[in-house]
Design an enzyme around this catalytic site. Sequence first.
Site, PDB file in Angstrom:
ATOM      1  N   LYS A 262       9.710   7.268 -17.649  1.00  0.00           N
ATOM      2  CA  LYS A 262       8.868   6.046 -16.494  1.00  0.00           C
ATOM      3  C   LYS A 262       9.563   4.993 -16.414  1.00  0.00           C
ATOM      4  CE  LYS A 262       5.975   6.964 -21.158  1.00  0.00           C
ATOM      5  NZ  LYS A 262       4.414   6.611 -20.761  1.00  0.00           N
ATOM      6  N   ARG A 336       0.099  15.021 -25.898  1.00  0.00           N
ATOM      7  CA  ARG A 336      -1.431  16.259 -25.564  1.00  0.00           C
ATOM      8  C   ARG A 336      -0.285  17.842 -26.007  1.00  0.00           C
ATOM      9  NH1 ARG A 336      -2.904  15.266 -19.234  1.00  0.00           N
ATOM     10  NH2 ARG A 336      -2.213  13.058 -20.041  1.00  0.00           N
TER      11      ARG A 336
HETATM   12  N1  BES Z   1       2.174   7.310 -24.301  1.00  0.00           N
HETATM   13  C1  BES Z   1       1.430   7.373 -23.636  1.00  0.00           C
HETATM   14  C2  BES Z   1       0.387   6.660 -23.174  1.00  0.00           C
HETATM   15  C3  BES Z   1       0.340   5.297 -23.366  1.00  0.00           C
HETATM   16  C4  BES Z   1       0.228   4.735 -22.371  1.00  0.00           C
HETATM   17  C5  BES Z   1       0.308   4.519 -24.460  1.00  0.00           C
HETATM   18  C6  BES Z   1       0.225   4.123 -22.621  1.00  0.00           C
HETATM   19  C7  BES Z   1      -0.008   3.050 -24.939  1.00  0.00           C
HETATM   20  C8  BES Z   1       0.446   2.261 -23.967  1.00  0.00           C
HETATM   21  C9  BES Z   1       1.966   8.706 -22.771  1.00  0.00           C
HETATM   22  O1  BES Z   1       2.448   9.565 -23.452  1.00  0.00           O
HETATM   23  C10 BES Z   1       1.754   9.476 -21.551  1.00  0.00           C
HETATM   24  O2  BES Z   1       2.810   8.980 -20.762  1.00  0.00           O
HETATM   25  N2  BES Z   1       0.601   9.463 -20.540  1.00  0.00           N
HETATM   26  C11 BES Z   1       0.742   9.588 -18.914  1.00  0.00           C
HETATM   27  C12 BES Z   1      -0.170  10.988 -19.393  1.00  0.00           C
HETATM   28  C13 BES Z   1       0.331  11.331 -17.708  1.00  0.00           C
HETATM   29  C14 BES Z   1       1.834  11.480 -17.294  1.00  0.00           C
HETATM   30  C15 BES Z   1      -0.678  12.750 -16.415  1.00  0.00           C
HETATM   31  C16 BES Z   1      -0.159   8.630 -18.606  1.00  0.00           C
HETATM   32  O3  BES Z   1      -0.961   8.287 -19.090  1.00  0.00           O
HETATM   33  O4  BES Z   1       0.560   7.902 -17.457  1.00  0.00           O
HETATM   34 ZN    ZN Z   2       4.504  10.137 -21.743  1.00  0.00          ZN
END
Ligand code: BES
Ligand code: ZN
Length: 483
Positions: A262, A336
């Site tokens: 990230k 997931r």
């Molecule tokens: N933990 C994050 C989702 C999240 C985002 C929680 C903002 C709280 C606040 C999750 O694991 C994630 O990183 N999701 C990605 C998925 C994508 C790479 C398919 C996302 O939503 O960007």
């Molecule tokens: Zn994630």
Amino acid sequence: MKINHISQLNPDTKVIIFSFLQDDNFETHLQKVSNDFKLNLELLKQDFKGDLKDFQIAYSLNNQKVILLGLGKNPNSSDIIKAFRTLFLKQKSKLSNEVTIDVQNLPDNLIEYVVIGSMLGGYNLDLYKTEDKKTFPIFEKNGLINILSTSETTQKAIIRGKAISKTQMQMFDLMNAPANKKTPYILAKWAVDSGKKFDYSVTILEKQQLKSQKLDALLAVGQGSEHPPVLIIMEYKSPEAKQKVGLVGKGVTFDTGGISIKSSTNMHLMKSDMGGAAAVFGTIELAAKLKLPVHLVGIVPACENSVDAKSFKPSDVIGSYSGKTIEIIDTDAEGRLILADGLNYLVKNYQPDTMIDLATLTGSCVATLGYHAAGMFTNDDELAKNLSKAADQTGERLWRLPLWDVYKEDISSDIADVRNYSGKPMAGAISATKFLEVFTENHQNWAHLDIAGTAFGDIEFAPQRTGTAFGVRLLLEYLENIL
Ligand code: BES
Ligand code: ZN
Ligand code: ZN
């Protein structure tokens, strides 16, 4: 702090809080209070209209402090909680160690929320401060809140309110704890301690057992971390239980994104990626504390998604508890993966009548609903109805999103049974749910709640974003409604 039920006002009371609903009785109520305490009615009328969370302080010539608190027109439980939480938060430095709250004008079923709100007002965010730690007499050991009411259910409301708020504050602490103070083992230890305290069973599967039982998706996400993954299994069974409800919560103690790392701007917020776990912990602890007539099974796959030479990588094909293979497109879509193992473990080993999972799963859900509602996905209309009803009662809003099979294409893989991401920034919350569905063994009574926007809220009680324990009161309400 103690909370007592009293049915008559002690004339020596130094601080008394009256709450006001904006209904037909507003004026009469105001008149009565101003009469009893010899307050200037005209000035009060000008300054205090009873709007939600608005409060007015008046002083009687008898050295009494009278606080008038507005509750607005048709407050739901979360409005009452917010009003009292705000009042206690703002006033706690000015309160002595005893306060009386007159709730005689409130419907009996709202008294519990007065207790919750008052207790939460004492919540301290400064967990790790060594300097400037403040204490407030009302929230210390000999602090006392008197609840003035003639209702017979008051004592019960006090017990429930205390139980709920204490569990909620523990969830706030878990959510607000930084990653270095919150490893998968520490979550497991929390569950073990709570199980001992409230008499429910907790089993922890450690790395070796995860390997022998083939929870390969959970192992893959956790393999790049110094802190090994665990599966936390909690079970509370009342002798009167007629229904078996299974809960699964995402317990990622920190989500760096893994190799699909990230950006750093908001990465620190990812200490809250165990909001689903907190909801499950809180619900099971409360069900056991309040002895609900239910059989509850809670599963929390817990791990840290870290960056390391050992980390799983995009393109990897991994296994899973279900036996299905998964192609990894993005290691940041890790929630997931661990839920796939958690859900499949639950259906196969416990066959619950109803299954609900909660997860801070997608940024897409935050983009869709913001901080004010969680996404709800289910194929069962009855379950949707029951969850929405509970959500309306507690003010933890849910909004239903679709689960049509056309979205399944997004997760089809050329070389494995499924892939964990479509690669396209579209309908992300939906395709994530379609992914989870693959691991539910076609369970007909399943709901997924995406709480990414609501678990770590932008709320008025803290300068920065903070844990909300979203889902705890919601699930409790849901359970109590269906039992
Ligand atoms: N933990 C994050 C989702 C999240 C985002 C929680 C903002 C709280 C606040 C999750 O694991 C994630 O990183 N999701 C990605 C998925 C994508 C790479 C398919 C996302 O939503 O960007
Ligand atoms: Zn994630
Ligand atoms: Zn995550």
